[in-house]
Design a protein around this motif. Structure first.
Motif, PDB file in Angstrom:
ATOM      1  N   ARG A   7       0.831  -1.210   0.000  1.00 15.35           N
ATOM      2  CA  ARG A   7       0.000   0.000   0.000  1.00 15.35           C
ATOM      3  C   ARG A   7       0.862   1.255   0.000  1.00 15.35           C
ATOM      4  O   ARG A   7       2.012   1.264   0.403  1.00 15.35           O
ATOM      5  CB  ARG A   7      -0.981  -0.028   1.162  1.00 15.35           C
ATOM      6  CG  ARG A   7      -0.574   0.421   2.552  1.00 15.35           C
ATOM      7  CD  ARG A   7       0.727  -0.016   3.083  1.00 15.35           C
ATOM      8  NE  ARG A   7       0.920   0.231   4.494  1.00 15.35           N
ATOM      9  CZ  ARG A   7       1.543   1.301   5.014  1.00 15.35           C
ATOM     10  NH1 ARG A   7       2.066   2.220   4.238  1.00 15.35           N
ATOM     11  NH2 ARG A   7       1.692   1.423   6.322  1.00 15.35           N
ATOM     12  N   ALA A   9       0.368   5.128   1.463  1.00 17.22           N
ATOM     13  CA  ALA A   9      -0.531   5.691   2.477  1.00 17.22           C
ATOM     14  C   ALA A   9      -0.258   7.171   2.739  1.00 17.22           C
ATOM     15  O   ALA A   9       0.177   7.548   3.818  1.00 17.22           O
ATOM     16  CB  ALA A   9      -0.386   4.885   3.769  1.00 17.22           C
ATOM     17  N   PRO A  10      -0.511   8.005   1.756  1.00 20.73           N
ATOM     18  CA  PRO A  10      -0.252   9.432   1.978  1.00 20.73           C
ATOM     19  C   PRO A  10      -1.372  10.089   2.781  1.00 20.73           C
ATOM     20  O   PRO A  10      -2.511   9.621   2.771  1.00 20.73           O
ATOM     21  CB  PRO A  10      -0.250  10.001   0.549  1.00 20.73           C
ATOM     22  CG  PRO A  10      -1.223   9.130  -0.180  1.00 20.73           C
ATOM     23  CD  PRO A  10      -1.080   7.745   0.417  1.00 20.73           C
ATOM     24  N   SER A  11      -1.028  11.154   3.463  1.00 23.68           N
ATOM     25  CA  SER A  11      -2.080  11.975   4.050  1.00 23.68           C
ATOM     26  C   SER A  11      -2.441  13.036   3.007  1.00 23.68           C
ATOM     27  O   SER A  11      -1.552  13.598   2.375  1.00 23.68           O
ATOM     28  CB  SER A  11      -1.584  12.627   5.339  1.00 23.68           C
ATOM     29  OG  SER A  11      -0.387  13.326   5.082  1.00 23.68           O
ATOM     30  N   ARG A  41      -4.223   4.031   0.457  1.00 20.86           N
ATOM     31  CA  ARG A  41      -4.899   4.330   1.725  1.00 20.86           C
ATOM     32  C   ARG A  41      -4.680   5.802   2.047  1.00 20.86           C
ATOM     33  O   ARG A  41      -3.545   6.239   2.166  1.00 20.86           O
ATOM     34  CB  ARG A  41      -4.293   3.467   2.825  1.00 20.86           C
ATOM     35  CG  ARG A  41      -5.013   3.606   4.153  1.00 20.86           C
ATOM     36  CD  ARG A  41      -4.286   2.821   5.223  1.00 20.86           C
ATOM     37  NE  ARG A  41      -3.221   3.613   5.802  1.00 20.86           N
ATOM     38  CZ  ARG A  41      -2.153   3.103   6.417  1.00 20.86           C
ATOM     39  NH1 ARG A  41      -1.984   1.805   6.501  1.00 20.86           N
ATOM     40  NH2 ARG A  41      -1.244   3.893   6.940  1.00 20.86           N
ATOM     41  N   ASP A  43      -4.552   8.584   4.504  1.00 21.07           N
ATOM     42  CA  ASP A  43      -4.427   8.761   5.956  1.00 21.07           C
ATOM     43  C   ASP A  43      -4.982  10.134   6.328  1.00 21.07           C
ATOM     44  O   ASP A  43      -4.247  11.101   6.465  1.00 21.07           O
ATOM     45  CB  ASP A  43      -2.958   8.625   6.376  1.00 21.07           C
ATOM     46  CG  ASP A  43      -2.492   7.170   6.336  1.00 21.07           C
ATOM     47  OD1 ASP A  43      -3.286   6.292   5.948  1.00 21.07           O
ATOM     48  OD2 ASP A  43      -1.331   6.922   6.696  1.00 21.07           O
ATOM     49  N   TYR A 185      -1.822   8.841  13.220  1.00 18.18           N
ATOM     50  CA  TYR A 185      -1.780   7.823  12.186  1.00 18.18           C
ATOM     51  C   TYR A 185      -1.303   6.443  12.683  1.00 18.18           C
ATOM     52  O   TYR A 185      -1.615   5.415  12.091  1.00 18.18           O
ATOM     53  CB  TYR A 185      -0.933   8.354  11.020  1.00 18.18           C
ATOM     54  CG  TYR A 185       0.256   7.542  10.691  1.00 18.18           C
ATOM     55  CD1 TYR A 185       0.173   6.568   9.698  1.00 18.18           C
ATOM     56  CD2 TYR A 185       1.445   7.691  11.389  1.00 18.18           C
ATOM     57  CE1 TYR A 185       1.262   5.776   9.409  1.00 18.18           C
ATOM     58  CE2 TYR A 185       2.527   6.904  11.106  1.00 18.18           C
ATOM     59  CZ  TYR A 185       2.442   5.948  10.122  1.00 18.18           C
ATOM     60  OH  TYR A 185       3.507   5.168   9.856  1.00 18.18           O
ATOM     61  N   SER A 189      -2.919   2.923  11.156  1.00 16.73           N
ATOM     62  CA  SER A 189      -2.059   2.285  10.157  1.00 16.73           C
ATOM     63  C   SER A 189      -1.900   0.790  10.458  1.00 16.73           C
ATOM     64  O   SER A 189      -1.994  -0.050   9.557  1.00 16.73           O
ATOM     65  CB  SER A 189      -0.694   2.985  10.143  1.00 16.73           C
ATOM     66  OG  SER A 189       0.144   2.389   9.195  1.00 16.73           O
ATOM     67  N   ARG A 203       8.421   2.110   2.928  1.00 11.96           N
ATOM     68  CA  ARG A 203       8.231   3.540   3.196  1.00 11.96           C
ATOM     69  C   ARG A 203       9.568   4.182   3.503  1.00 11.96           C
ATOM     70  O   ARG A 203      10.590   3.509   3.576  1.00 11.96           O
ATOM     71  CB  ARG A 203       7.218   3.729   4.331  1.00 11.96           C
ATOM     72  CG  ARG A 203       7.579   3.017   5.613  1.00 11.96           C
ATOM     73  CD  ARG A 203       6.416   3.114   6.618  1.00 11.96           C
ATOM     74  NE  ARG A 203       6.726   2.451   7.881  1.00 11.96           N
ATOM     75  CZ  ARG A 203       5.876   2.386   8.894  1.00 11.96           C
ATOM     76  NH1 ARG A 203       4.686   2.928   8.806  1.00 11.96           N
ATOM     77  NH2 ARG A 203       6.228   1.783  10.010  1.00 11.96           N
ATOM     78  N   HIS A 207      10.505   6.633   8.905  1.00 11.30           N
ATOM     79  CA  HIS A 207       9.528   5.846   9.663  1.00 11.30           C
ATOM     80  C   HIS A 207      10.133   4.700  10.467  1.00 11.30           C
ATOM     81  O   HIS A 207       9.406   3.885  11.027  1.00 11.30           O
ATOM     82  CB  HIS A 207       8.469   5.276   8.710  1.00 11.30           C
ATOM     83  CG  HIS A 207       7.474   6.311   8.259  1.00 11.30           C
ATOM     84  ND1 HIS A 207       6.544   6.862   9.104  1.00 11.30           N
ATOM     85  CD2 HIS A 207       7.285   6.900   7.063  1.00 11.30           C
ATOM     86  CE1 HIS A 207       5.809   7.738   8.444  1.00 11.30           C
ATOM     87  NE2 HIS A 207       6.240   7.789   7.200  1.00 11.30           N
TER      88      HIS A 207
HETATM   89  N1  GLU Z   1       0.595   8.655   6.303  1.00 14.45           N
HETATM   90  C1  GLU Z   1       1.936   8.223   6.571  1.00 14.45           C
HETATM   91  C2  GLU Z   1       2.897   9.125   5.820  1.00 14.45           C
HETATM   92  O1  GLU Z   1       2.507   9.711   4.836  1.00 14.45           O
HETATM   93  C3  GLU Z   1       2.076   6.792   6.122  1.00 14.45           C
HETATM   94  C4  GLU Z   1       3.340   6.143   6.466  1.00 14.45           C
HETATM   95  C5  GLU Z   1       3.245   4.668   6.166  1.00 14.45           C
HETATM   96  O2  GLU Z   1       3.517   4.317   5.026  1.00 14.45           O
HETATM   97  O3  GLU Z   1       2.886   3.904   7.029  1.00 14.45           O
HETATM   98  O4  GLU Z   1       4.027   9.297   6.214  1.00 14.45           O
END
Ligand code: GLU
Length: 446
Positions: A7, A9-11, A41, A43, A185, A189, A203, A207
């Motif tokens: 996935r 997963a951007p905000s 996804r 976020d 998040y 997540s 990612r 992170h």
């Molecule tokens: N929303 C988080 C971000 O953009 C997702 C990080 C992830 O991939 O879990 O940094």
């Protein structure tokens, strides 16, 4: 092995930049080459900063890159799942209420620093009695909730970095639920990755600490954690981090600058990997080059000049069918013959318009020797013309005027195109056609 699920997963709090594209592509391509599923996804639990317009822009950017998601979810639709998970954690004593205000936390932090201690949350809230908590609630305070970390070293095999570990004894218990009941998040997540059956999370290396925390949360919720890989981050040419909020190198901007999605994708994926940045003909070809285990650990610098030159190299090899619609939309005719004549001279596809004007006119011819051009007119073969016409014509002009080499070709180029450089005239001449050629040789705007 079952097909992988990955996935992105951007905000939706800003426009995606090329560094985000790197993350999105690595996930999408690893899924694609294994016949797996690519999930988008959103976020969007931060209600204040999330915007529908950015969510829409993200979908457009992914489609433009050629990696539309197979499945799309948004966290704001899934709050019930997070509520259930937080109840589970509370029941296990792993999610505890904290009542400190931001000011109080800041004061604690400064005191710790002044004493030379790491600024780690001291778990004071765990010592509060029921009565003390009830009193705080009565004062109108509302708690935020922290996850009680196990103070151990979390170890995992990172898909990019190999053996990885984080000592959790030196971390603050992370806040999972804000005072207003909304989720940061971290917990959503984990819940989503478990519920959607995500098998690999690729990612940015920003992170890494989250991963240790999230592995503990997966375990606390009784789920197996997916595999994690943390790639290096992209910086600007001057070494600055890219920011979605500051609108750095947005995909929208690159798209509007006329860059090919394949060039952006190839650079985003290959920069700082063991494969040199090079043109690719398709995303499948690019997918075959992804090697998570050989991504450099150092930050990769994004160089705009490198992107332009990669774009040009891709355009030079792009077949007509791939651009036919776009050319038509720009009012460019000439079919494959035109495209093949000019593509080697283009930096972007949009540059073709300039050469189409040279073919279709109007062109202001540059005539330096009118007598020579007259002789050239007289020698122009009758139509139909083809790729051999140029040679037959210039041989005839050479015979009648005695001019050769540059002295033969340059005056013809300047008269026919108004320029001293450009695509092969052998290919352009049949597109210009006899009538326009005659008028231009006579110095007429045509
Ligand atoms: N929303 C988080 C971000 O953009 C997702 C990080 C992830 O991939 O879990 O940094």
């Amino acid at each position: 092995m079952t097909a992988p699920i990955l996935r992105f997963a951007p905000s939706p709090t800003g426009l995606l930049h090329i560094g985000n594209a790197r993350t999105a592509l690595l996930n999408a391509l690893v899924a694609r080459r294994a016949g797996g599923t690519f999930v988008l996804r959103l976020d969007d639990t931060d209600r204040e900063r999330s915007r529908e317009e950015f969510a829409q822009a993200i979908r457009e950017d992914l489609a433009w890159l050629g990696i539309p998601p197979d499945v799309a979810v948004r966290q704001s639709d899934r709050i019930a799942l997070y509520d259930a998970a937080s109840e589970t954690l509370k029941a296990k004593g792993l999610l505890y209420p904290c009542w400190e205000t931001p000011d109080e936390l800041e004061r604690k932090r400064r005191l710790q620093l002044a004493r030379g201690l790491p600024p780690v949350y001291d778990r004071a809230a765990l010592a509060l009695s029921e009565n003390e908590q009830a009193r705080l609630a009565q004062e109108g305070r509302r708690p935020h909730w922290r996850f009680k970390l196990d103070h151990r070293t979390v170890v995992w095999h990172d898909l990019v970095r190999g053996e990885a570990s984080v000592e959790c004894g030196s971390l603050s218990d992370p806040v999972l639920v804000r005072e207003d009941g909304s989720y940061l998040y971290t917990l959503p997540s984990v819940v989503d990755d478990a519920e959607l059956g995500v098998t690999q999370v690729v990612r940015g290396e920003d992170h890494v600490t989250n991963t240790a925390v999230q592995i503990q949360i997966f375990e606390a919720l009784g789920h197996a954690a997916p595999d994690f890989g943390h790639h290096n981050l992209l910086t600007t040419a001057s070494g600055e981090g890219l920011s979605k909020r500051l609108g750095h190198l947005s995909l929208k901007g690159l798209r509007e600058a006329g860059l090919e999605p394949l060039a952006v994708a190839a650079l985003a994926v290959l920069v700082g990997s063991s494969d040199a940045v090079r043109p690719v003909a398709s995303l499948d070809e690019l997918a075959a080059l992804v090697d998570l285990g050989h991504i450099s650990r150092a930050p990769a610098r994004f160089d705009e000049a490198e992107l332009s030159s990669l774009n040009a190299r891709i355009v030079h090899e792009t077949p007509y069918e791939a651009v036919a619609e776009r050319l038509a939309a720009m009012g460019i005719g000439g079919g494959a013959a035109f495209w093949e004549a000019v593509r080697g001279n283009l930096e972007t596809v949009a540059d073709a318009a300039r050469w189409w004007r040279v073919v279709a006119g109007p062109v202001d011819p540059v005539i330096e020797d009118a007598a020579f051009c007259e002789a050239a007119s007289a020698a122009l073969p009758d139509e139909p013309w083809d790729a051999g016409t140029w040679k037959a014509w210039t041989d005839a002009v050479k015979a009648s005027t005695g001019a050769k080499g540059r002295a033969l070709f340059m005056p013809l180029r300047k008269a026919l195109t108004g320029l001293d450089h450009g695509p092969e005239l052998a290919a352009l001449l049949p597109l210009i056609g006899r009538e326009r050629a005659l008028r231009r040789l006579a110095g007429e705007r045509a």
